[in-house]
Design an enzyme around this catalytic site. Sequence first.
Site, PDB file in Angstrom:
ATOM      1  N   THR D  48      -6.041  -6.248  -6.907  1.00 10.66           N
ATOM      2  CA  THR D  48      -4.588  -6.397  -6.855  1.00 10.66           C
ATOM      3  C   THR D  48      -4.010  -5.263  -6.013  1.00 10.66           C
ATOM      4  O   THR D  48      -4.474  -4.119  -6.084  1.00 10.66           O
ATOM      5  CB  THR D  48      -3.968  -6.477  -8.270  1.00 10.66           C
ATOM      6  OG1 THR D  48      -2.556  -6.650  -8.125  1.00 10.66           O
ATOM      7  CG2 THR D  48      -4.248  -5.231  -9.105  1.00 10.66           C
ATOM      8  N   GLU D  49      -3.028  -5.606  -5.201  1.00  8.90           N
ATOM      9  CA  GLU D  49      -2.500  -4.677  -4.187  1.00  8.90           C
ATOM     10  C   GLU D  49      -2.048  -3.358  -4.780  1.00  8.90           C
ATOM     11  O   GLU D  49      -2.064  -2.325  -4.115  1.00  8.90           O
ATOM     12  CB  GLU D  49      -1.307  -5.303  -3.461  1.00  8.90           C
ATOM     13  CG  GLU D  49      -1.635  -6.501  -2.597  1.00  8.90           C
ATOM     14  CD  GLU D  49      -1.370  -7.805  -3.322  1.00  8.90           C
ATOM     15  OE1 GLU D  49      -1.924  -7.990  -4.439  1.00  8.90           O
ATOM     16  OE2 GLU D  49      -0.620  -8.626  -2.785  1.00  8.90           O
ATOM     17  N   ASN D  50      -1.582  -3.397  -6.018  1.00  8.10           N
ATOM     18  CA  ASN D  50      -1.022  -2.184  -6.610  1.00  8.10           C
ATOM     19  C   ASN D  50      -2.089  -1.259  -7.180  1.00  8.10           C
ATOM     20  O   ASN D  50      -1.762  -0.328  -7.901  1.00  8.10           O
ATOM     21  CB  ASN D  50       0.031  -2.526  -7.674  1.00  8.10           C
ATOM     22  CG  ASN D  50      -0.503  -3.423  -8.755  1.00  8.10           C
ATOM     23  OD1 ASN D  50      -1.183  -4.404  -8.483  1.00  8.10           O
ATOM     24  ND2 ASN D  50      -0.216  -3.100 -10.004  1.00  8.10           N
ATOM     25  N   GLY D  51      -3.365  -1.492  -6.827  1.00 11.24           N
ATOM     26  CA  GLY D  51      -4.340  -0.451  -7.049  1.00 11.24           C
ATOM     27  C   GLY D  51      -5.334  -0.621  -8.176  1.00 11.24           C
ATOM     28  O   GLY D  51      -5.717   0.356  -8.825  1.00 11.24           O
ATOM     29  N   SER D  90      -5.741   0.862  -1.326  1.00 11.83           N
ATOM     30  CA  SER D  90      -5.721  -0.557  -1.680  1.00 11.83           C
ATOM     31  C   SER D  90      -5.588  -1.425  -0.433  1.00 11.83           C
ATOM     32  O   SER D  90      -6.281  -2.435  -0.286  1.00 11.83           O
ATOM     33  CB  SER D  90      -4.560  -0.829  -2.642  1.00 11.83           C
ATOM     34  OG  SER D  90      -4.575  -2.167  -3.046  1.00 11.83           O
TER      35      SER D  90
END
Lengths: 243, 243, 223, 223
Positions: D48-51, D90
């Site tokens: 997920t992009e947020n890490g 990320s």
Amino acid sequence: MDKTVANLATAVAGIEDGMTVMIGGFGGAGSPIELIHALIDRFRATGHPKDLTIINNNAGNGHVGLAALIEAGMVRKLVCSFPRSADPVVFTDLYLAGKIELELVPQGTLAERIRAGGAGIPAFYTPTSFGTDLAKGKPVAEFEGRSYVQERWLRADVTLVKAETADPQGNLTYRAAARNFNPLMCMAAAETVVQASRVVPAGDIDPESVVTPGIFVQKVIECANPQQEEDLNRANAVYPGVA
Amino acid sequence: MDKTVANLATAVAGIEDGMTVMIGGFGGAGSPIELIHALIDRFRATGHPKDLTIINNNAGNGHVGLAALIEAGMVRKLVCSFPRSADPVVFTDLYLAGKIELELVPQGTLAERIRAGGAGIPAFYTPTSFGTDLAKGKPVAEFEGRSYVQERWLRADVTLVKAETADPQGNLTYRAAARNFNPLMCMAAAETVVQASRVVPAGDIDPESVVTPGIFVQKVIECANPQQEEDLNRANAVYPGVA
Amino acid sequence: MTAKLTNNQIAWRAAQDITDGAYVNLGIGFPEKVAQYQPPGREAIFHTENGILNFGEAPPQGEEDWDLINAGKRPVTLKPGASFFHHADSFAMVRGGHLDVAILGAYEVAENGDLANWSTGPKGVPAVGGAMDLVHGAKRVAVITDHVTKDGKPKLVKRCTLPLTGVGCVTRVYTSLAVIDIEGGRFVLREKLPSLSLDALQAATGAELLVSGPVIDLIVPEL
Amino acid sequence: MTAKLTNNQIAWRAAQDITDGAYVNLGIGFPEKVAQYQPPGREAIFHTENGILNFGEAPPQGEEDWDLINAGKRPVTLKPGASFFHHADSFAMVRGGHLDVAILGAYEVAENGDLANWSTGPKGVPAVGGAMDLVHGAKRVAVITDHVTKDGKPKLVKRCTLPLTGVGCVTRVYTSLAVIDIEGGRFVLREKLPSLSLDALQAATGAELLVSGPVIDLIVPEL
């Protein structure tokens, strides 16, 4: 060396009218609610700071934190990737009324531009946004047969972030996905202000586990049990509350 | 998902003639001696791989590790920032005899070019080397009144690194300053091969403490009690030893 | 010219200008000595390119950890509050302007601030390390050096003749004879050994020394 | 046209193409459903992009940790081997080509592989998130979508009319009616609902469907 400051007011005292301020967090995770609210308190008491340019992934949610900062009328421009949320009424209304400026940046480009600002890289090329409206007006170049867009660094006067643990030298760790933009924004500002859930003595954070080395941090304030934006919004909180 | 392989020979089996290989480490710290020696073993048994381009900060020291790889005649070109050492005779002799190619890169630019390779950034601008011989032939641009040099990404076919702890998914931690280039090189290769001093079950590395997430790693081999280049050199070791 | 400062004394003088809490990178070799002479009550935090902040002095012999070395590949120790990071983060600190001071050695420093300290020409094996990054990154780039070469030739010159490390980057030079600032493309004399005449100092310097204010006696302890 | 796949069924079909050990990013909303339908014996690792890498399903209600969310800001859990990282790392995973598959929603997909999925035009507040990064990063970019809009208009078109997310980036489309590859600037039909005639499918599609090999019956379980 002791970067801790006595109170929230002192922590945000360096922010002046017209400044560019990075605020960490992705949605509510990692959002420095207490620092943001301290800034709103100052504005309500003194009329400053205003005309701020805020860099954050989002545009706030509900009526607390970043949304409350916008609602207070302190923000001239927002640089973000995703100004929609479950309850985005504050930003949406101002934007549609033409009362706030928006620079929309793809999320990975936003992250990389902030890192570039912190790393002394004034420009770089990315495949992201090539051929789209968000690349309009930007230089384009071809490398190895593929087209890329030139993007510029982002830097700030002040960064406000939330950390889990800090030491007096400003070494930081984060909590889970509350890490997100925070370590990058720490690198990209002239003054980085950190609210940490715990401040521990120097040496208590394992040197292997430091995520943000203290060189990137100027001020630290302990905020035990920080508020979580999601909890506040589920309780329909409004900042500042009705007196 | 299990990225562990059975032995060192399997670990380095993907390296073929003419490939570009990144090798982690700064001097001896973080240098994957066992993987390098396994590669030398293969060359001595089969005549391959040869004509390699090696990317490392240094050019080896003494007659073990990277120096032994060069001494074996496997390396066509070296990309590095500092090919001097306490005992650099192997590289120095070949270089002065015109038998090995050198691309000298400032250390920070080397690190950033590798990171760019891993991050999908084909080019970036840096102030480093502007106005010097190392900027010759490179595009220059001005941003905000200051001049910068355009640098290109570096990528590799295979990366060899040394980690402290790995899990079967390839999540890694390092030990002290043995971290150096290793996490960057993991990102920049089609195949990243890791020798780890300990392989632990998935979940045993705290998600907060993972330095290299497993997505950047393809093969893991456990090498308990790895050799340290400095210790070998102090013992005047030569690889392979006289039979 | 008779009296001159020892390397230790030059390092001592440079150390006096490092403020409490400053983040400092010291070049390999001679500049590393600066760390030994921090004034009492001040604590600088030292950065090494290979990924450590807040390292301390060398460990006792026999207690070296070869994973805990500085950019010169010498063993170091850690102070409380130390941290490890990879090379890209390390040079983000450098290039991003986060270091307060970098103190480097020099082959030549020119009055326009140009520095030559990485290559003595096309002979031999060239090696640059992190010097070119440091000169364009730290907020203040200072040089410590003997005032002249072993052959007695000036190291402070009008224009560098050796390959440059960086353009217009040096702002202060601590030599065995003097402390000299570089301002507006000129050498400005700030301090000199009291036993040394201005003429003698000028004779040992390859470009004009400007005197635009009081010249302080450069007095350092025996070291 | 009568029968069509539900969103769950489209997600199920897309999940069948995800190989064991693949690193996968699922777009916010509908694409997130794909995670529920991994075939037995295969385990993908979700990004997920947020890490976060290797997160799992949502926690039971009341056990949410609001620091442990996905890009859609919904609470998730961790699987063994999970890791946290910052946004630049990320998107290094995304942009650097380290993801095997990204599965995204679409307003329009064109036969040249162009995707429009972030803006329906100048009205309202624009928001892009990580979509523009994902389409140029993952080794394979697939779309899941209803075959037509709510108004019955084709979503698979000759050229996109809405603002583009990416140029020439999509290689496979899973719709409520068919599975279609994009090859050489053309829609190539691979699978279709058995009850649906080729003519009917073509009529619901805004560009020519090429049939260059056997067209397999698109059969999915009740979900």
